[in-house]
Design a protein around this motif. Structure first.
Motif, PDB file in Angstrom:
ATOM      1  N   ASP A  83       0.933  -1.113  -0.076  1.00  0.00           N
ATOM      2  CA  ASP A  83       0.033  -0.029  -0.038  1.00  0.00           C
ATOM      3  C   ASP A  83       0.814   1.281  -0.144  1.00  0.00           C
ATOM      4  O   ASP A  83       1.944   1.315   0.490  1.00  0.00           O
ATOM      5  CB  ASP A  83      -0.939   0.060   1.113  1.00  0.00           C
ATOM      6  CG  ASP A  83      -0.189  -0.202   2.605  1.00  0.00           C
ATOM      7  OD1 ASP A  83       0.553  -0.865   2.639  1.00  0.00           O
ATOM      8  OD2 ASP A  83      -0.426   0.837   3.383  1.00  0.00           O
ATOM      9  N   ASP A 118      -3.533   5.904  -0.446  1.00  0.00           N
ATOM     10  CA  ASP A 118      -4.821   5.539  -0.779  1.00  0.00           C
ATOM     11  C   ASP A 118      -4.626   4.134  -1.622  1.00  0.00           C
ATOM     12  O   ASP A 118      -5.670   3.675  -1.850  1.00  0.00           O
ATOM     13  CB  ASP A 118      -5.622   6.506  -1.225  1.00  0.00           C
ATOM     14  CG  ASP A 118      -6.026   7.542  -0.155  1.00  0.00           C
ATOM     15  OD1 ASP A 118      -6.081   7.298   1.112  1.00  0.00           O
ATOM     16  OD2 ASP A 118      -6.508   8.697  -0.645  1.00  0.00           O
ATOM     17  N   TRP A 119      -3.351   3.910  -2.283  1.00  0.00           N
ATOM     18  CA  TRP A 119      -3.377   3.129  -3.230  1.00  0.00           C
ATOM     19  C   TRP A 119      -2.668   1.679  -2.809  1.00  0.00           C
ATOM     20  O   TRP A 119      -1.888   1.611  -1.760  1.00  0.00           O
ATOM     21  CB  TRP A 119      -2.382   3.569  -4.290  1.00  0.00           C
ATOM     22  CG  TRP A 119      -3.298   4.715  -5.321  1.00  0.00           C
ATOM     23  CD1 TRP A 119      -3.181   5.868  -4.977  1.00  0.00           C
ATOM     24  CD2 TRP A 119      -3.868   4.399  -6.457  1.00  0.00           C
ATOM     25  NE1 TRP A 119      -3.586   6.731  -5.889  1.00  0.00           N
ATOM     26  CE2 TRP A 119      -3.997   5.918  -6.917  1.00  0.00           C
ATOM     27  CE3 TRP A 119      -4.163   3.333  -7.356  1.00  0.00           C
ATOM     28  CZ2 TRP A 119      -4.897   5.856  -8.103  1.00  0.00           C
ATOM     29  CZ3 TRP A 119      -4.825   3.652  -8.535  1.00  0.00           C
ATOM     30  CH2 TRP A 119      -5.228   4.848  -8.702  1.00  0.00           C
ATOM     31  N   ARG A 125      -7.135   2.194  -5.853  1.00  0.00           N
ATOM     32  CA  ARG A 125      -7.362   3.141  -4.934  1.00  0.00           C
ATOM     33  C   ARG A 125      -8.532   2.914  -4.053  1.00  0.00           C
ATOM     34  O   ARG A 125      -9.536   2.064  -4.492  1.00  0.00           O
ATOM     35  CB  ARG A 125      -7.560   4.365  -5.523  1.00  0.00           C
ATOM     36  CG  ARG A 125      -7.196   5.594  -4.751  1.00  0.00           C
ATOM     37  CD  ARG A 125      -7.419   6.644  -5.539  1.00  0.00           C
ATOM     38  NE  ARG A 125      -8.306   7.203  -6.190  1.00  0.00           N
ATOM     39  CZ  ARG A 125      -8.470   7.930  -7.194  1.00  0.00           C
ATOM     40  NH1 ARG A 125      -7.385   8.302  -7.948  1.00  0.00           N
ATOM     41  NH2 ARG A 125      -9.902   8.096  -7.973  1.00  0.00           N
ATOM     42  N   GLY A 126      -8.519   3.356  -2.786  1.00  0.00           N
ATOM     43  CA  GLY A 126      -9.412   3.023  -1.877  1.00  0.00           C
ATOM     44  C   GLY A 126     -10.813   3.238  -2.164  1.00  0.00           C
ATOM     45  O   GLY A 126     -11.910   2.597  -1.560  1.00  0.00           O
ATOM     46  N   ASP A 127     -11.123   4.341  -3.042  1.00  0.00           N
ATOM     47  CA  ASP A 127     -12.590   4.776  -3.524  1.00  0.00           C
ATOM     48  C   ASP A 127     -12.961   3.844  -4.417  1.00  0.00           C
ATOM     49  O   ASP A 127     -14.120   4.176  -5.012  1.00  0.00           O
ATOM     50  CB  ASP A 127     -12.395   6.214  -3.755  1.00  0.00           C
ATOM     51  CG  ASP A 127     -11.748   6.484  -4.900  1.00  0.00           C
ATOM     52  OD1 ASP A 127     -10.932   5.522  -5.435  1.00  0.00           O
ATOM     53  OD2 ASP A 127     -11.508   7.746  -5.231  1.00  0.00           O
TER      54      ASP A 127
END
Length: 596
Positions: A267, A270-271, A475-477
Motif C-alpha cells: 500500500d 490510498d493506493w 485506490r481505496g475509493d
C-alpha cells in the motif's frame, strides 16, 4: 487548466493504449465488435509482434497482470519461459563463456509469450482464436508502415544478416534491400504460420477446445518441430563473437505451459500497487514505495533536485536488492516478506543522504548475506560501461539502434475488466529468424549468471529474473489503474516517477506521463555485458539548468538526454463513477491511447 501534449482520452465504453497506434486501434476495434478487455489485449499483443518486431515477437516473453470485473485483486499470468533442459552452467562454460551472450542461440529460453496469451484468451476472453489472430495475420500478410526505428535497426544489421544470419536476411531484407521508413512491410512467413495454426486448431469444435489445440500445435506441433529441427543444425554468431549451437529442443517446448500466480503488493497512501513475483523486477517498485513513504514527496518541487535525488537514491537501493535477492521462487527461497517490510525499508531509508551514492549497496537480509556479498563482487568485477555497449540491451532513442526493447499495452472495457501486459523478447536483432516461421527466438537467458549458488544461477527449468513489469493499482475509493512501459532496467524507474506524480501532483494521466523523466544506470545491468555506471543519472533537459546543476553538485554523474526521449509510458484508469481514462507517451511519436 492542465496543458498536455495530447488530450487525456475519456469515455465509458472502453479504452486501449499501447506503444503503437495500430495495436491500440486494433484493441478498440475488438471492443467495438463486442469483445472484452482480454480479447482486445490478446489481439493487441499479437499485432505488436508484427508492427514492432525490433521490440517483441511470438517466441518471446510475457508477464500479464489482469483484473476481472468484480475481483477483489488482480491475477498474474506468467508467460515467461524457462531455461532448456540442457542449459547448464557446465555446458555454457565448456563453450568458452563466462557470461551468457546477449544474442544468438545460447541466449534462448523456452518461448512463453504465445502460450501466455492463449491462456488469457481461453479462460477470460469471449472471442474465437481466428477473431483475435485475424488482425495480426492481416498486417503480416498485406503490410504495415515500417517504423523509422525498425528500418534503422535493420539497416545497421543488414551486412551482418547477409553474412551470418541468412534466415533473418530473407525476412528483414525483402528483395535483398533494406526497407525504407514508411514503406509497407510484409512478413508473409509469419502470416502463413498463424494461418496454418488457426486452420489446424479449427479441426476441433468449440472455442476453448480450439484455443487449447492452438497451444498444442505451437508447443508440440509444426511450430515446435520447425524450431527443434533448426536448433539441431544451426550454429550462429552471437554477441560474444563466436558461432555456437543452442540447447533449446522441441521437448522443452512440449513440457512448458504458462501459469497463473498471485501478485505481490504494497500500500502507498490510498493506493494498493500490484506487481509480479521476483522472477520479474516488479517488486523493486514496491520496495521503492516502502522507502519513499517515509519522505514527504508531495511537498517536493516535482521539477526540483530534492525530488530527483530522493527517488534516484531510493532506486539505487531497491535495484541493488533486486540484483542480490530476486530470482525464480520455485528454485530459491526469496526473502520477499523481509524485503517488502516497513522495518527493512526504514533501514534502507536511513542510507539516503544529501550526496549521490557511488556504491552498490544491497541490504543485509539475515541468512542471505552471501547473496549480497556475491552481488557486490559481481558488480566490482564488471568494467563500468558507457551507454551503447553490448547487444540485446533495451534502450531508448538516445542509445544505439541495435538493441532490443519491449512493448506495453493497457486496456479496460465497459464492464471494468482490465489488462496490463509487457510483451518482450524475440527481437529481430538478437536472434535469427527460424526458417519458415517468420519469427526469431528470444534472448532472455542472458539474465542468468554462470555462477553457482545464486537465485539467478543458470539451471534447467528455471525462469530468468527479467525486467518485464506491468502494473495495476487499486485506490481505496474504487478507482483502478493499469500502467507500464518498455525500457529494460528503466521500466520500474519510469513507472515509479509516473505513479508518484499521479498521486502527489496531478490526477491527469497524460500530464503525469508528459512530465519530464529521469533514470539511473548506476546498478548492474540486466543485459549483456552486465555493466555498471556508478552515479549515473540521465535526465530530460526540461528539468532546467538550475536543477541539473544542483544534482551535479550533489555528486550525480549527469547525462542530459535529447528532449522527449526518456520513457514510453502508457496508462488506463477506471474511476469509481465508471468514467474510463487513458493516455500514452508522446515520446518517439508512435504510442497512442484510444477510447470512447
Amino acid at each position: 487548466m492542465t496543458f498536455t501534449t495530447r488530450p487525456e482520452i475519456t469515455g465509458t465504453f472502453g479504452v486501449a493504449t499501447s506503444t503503437h497506434w495500430i495495436a491500440s486501434a486494433v484493441g478498440m476495434s475488438l471492443l467495438e465488435k463486442g469483445g472484452n478487455a482480454f480479447d482486445a489485449a490478446v489481439a493487441m499483443g499479437l499485432v505488436l509482434n508484427v508492427v514492432e518486431p525490433h521490440l517483441n515477437g511470438p517466441l518471446g516473453d510475457l508477464p500479464v497482470i489482469f483484473r476481472a470485473a468484480g475481483d477483489a485483486e488482480p491475477t498474474v499470468i506468467c508467460g515467461q519461459g524457462v531455461a532448456p533442459a540442457r542449459a547448464t552452467i557446465a555446458h555454457y562454460r565448456s563453450e568458452g563463456l563466462d557470461m551468457i551472450p546477449g544474442s544468438g542461440l545460447l541466449a534462448t529460453v523456452t518461448p512463453g509469450a504465445f502460450d501466455g496469451w492463449m491462456l488469457l484468451l481461453r479462460d477470460h476472453g469471449s472471442m474465437s482464436l481466428r477473431e483475435v489472430l485475424e488482425p495480426a495475420i492481416h498486417y503480416a500478410e498485406t503490410g504495415h508502415p515500417m517504423l523509422p526505428r525498425v528500418a534503422a535497426t535493420i539497416a545497421g544489421l543488414a551486412d551482418f544478416f547477409r553474412e551470418e544470419w541468412p534466415s533473418s536476411a530473407a525476412t528483414w531484407l525483402p528483395h535483398g534491400k533494406v526497407p525504407e521508413a514508411g514503406d509497407l512491410f510484409c512478413n508473409r512467413d509469419l502470416a502463413a504460420t498463424w494461418t496454418r495454426l488457426v486452420d489446424e486448431a479449427e479441426a476441433v469444435s468449440g472455442r476453448e477446445a480450439q484455443i487449447d489445440k492452438a497451444r498444442e500445435v505451437f508447443a508440440q506441433g509444426f511450430v515446435a518441430e520447425a524450431i527443434d529441427a533448426w536448433m539441431q543444425e544451426a550454429c550462429v554468431m552471437d554477441a560474444a563473437g563466436g558461432r555456437r549451437k543452442g540447447v533449446l529442443s522441441g521437448q522443452d517446448m512440449a513440457e512448458w505451459r504458462a501459469s497463473y500466480e498471485r501478485p505481490l503488493s504494497v500500500d502507498y497512501g490510498d493506493w494498493q500497487v500490484y506487481k509480479t513475483g521476483p522472477w520479474g523486477q516488479g517488486p523493486g517498485l514496491l520496495q521503492s514505495l516502502r522507502i519513499l513513504e517515509g519522505f514527504d514527496i508531495g511537498a517536493m518541487d516535482p521539477m526540483g533536485s530534492d525530488f530527483v535525488h530522493t527517488i534516484t537514491e531510493t532506486l539505487k537501493l531497491s535495484m541493488a536488492d533486486r540484483e542480490a535477492y530476486y530470482g525464480d521462487p520455485d528454485f530459491a527461497e526469496i526473502p520477499m516478506e523481509v524485503l517488502l517490510s516497513r522495518d527493512y525499508a526504514a533501514t534502507r531509508r536511513a542510507l539516503i543522504g544529501p550526496e549521490a551514492s557511488l556504491e552498490q549497496r544491497p541490504g543485509r537480509v539475515p541468512g542471505f548475506e552471501a547473496w549480497a556479498d556475491a552481488a557486490i563482487a559481481r558488480a566490482a568485477a564488471q568494467t563500468p560501461t558507457e551507454a551503447g555497449a553490448g547487444a540485446g540491451e533495451p534502450t531508448m532513442a538516445h542509445l544505439t539502434e541495435k538493441r532490443g526493447d519491449t512493448v506495453h499495452l493497457d486496456v479496460i472495457d465497459r464492464w471494468g475488466n482490465m489488462v496490463s501486459a509487457t510483451p518482450s523478447g524475440g527481437w529481430l536483432q538478437s536472434s535469427p529468424v527460424v526458417p519458415g516461421l517468420g519469427m526469431p527466438l528470444n534472448s532472455r537467458a542472458q539474465m542468468f549468471w554462470l555462477e553457482e549458488g545464486l537465485p539467478t544461477s543458470l539451471a534447467p527449468k528455471r525462469r530468468p529474473r527479467t525486467t518485464l513489469t506491468p502494473s495495476i493499482g487499486l485506490r481505496g475509493d474504487g478507482a483502478a489503474m493499469a500502467f507500464g512501459t518498455p525500457g529494460g532496467d528503466q521500466q520500474d524507474q519510469w513507472q515509479l516517477i509516473f505513479f508518484l506524480r499521479l498521486v502527489h501532483q496531478t490526477p491527469n494521466l497524460q500530464a503525469a506521463i508528459d512530465a519530464p523523466l529521469f533514470h539511473t544506470a548506476h546498478n548492474q545491468a540486466s543485459f549483456y555485458p552486465r555493466g555498471t555506471r556508478p552515479g549515473h543519472l540521465m535526465l530530460e533537459p526540461n528539468f532546467g539548468e538550475a536543477t541539473i546543476a544542483e544534482l551535479r553538485r550533489r555528486g550525480h554523474r549527469i547525462e542530459v538526454a535529447e528532449p522527449w526521449t526518456v520513457g514510453r509510458l502508457t496508462a488506463a484508469q477506471r474511476d469509481p463513477s465508471g468514467l474510463l481514462r487513458a493516455a500514452a507517451t508522446p515520446r518517439l511519436m508512435q504510442a497512442y491511447a484510444v477510447g470512447r
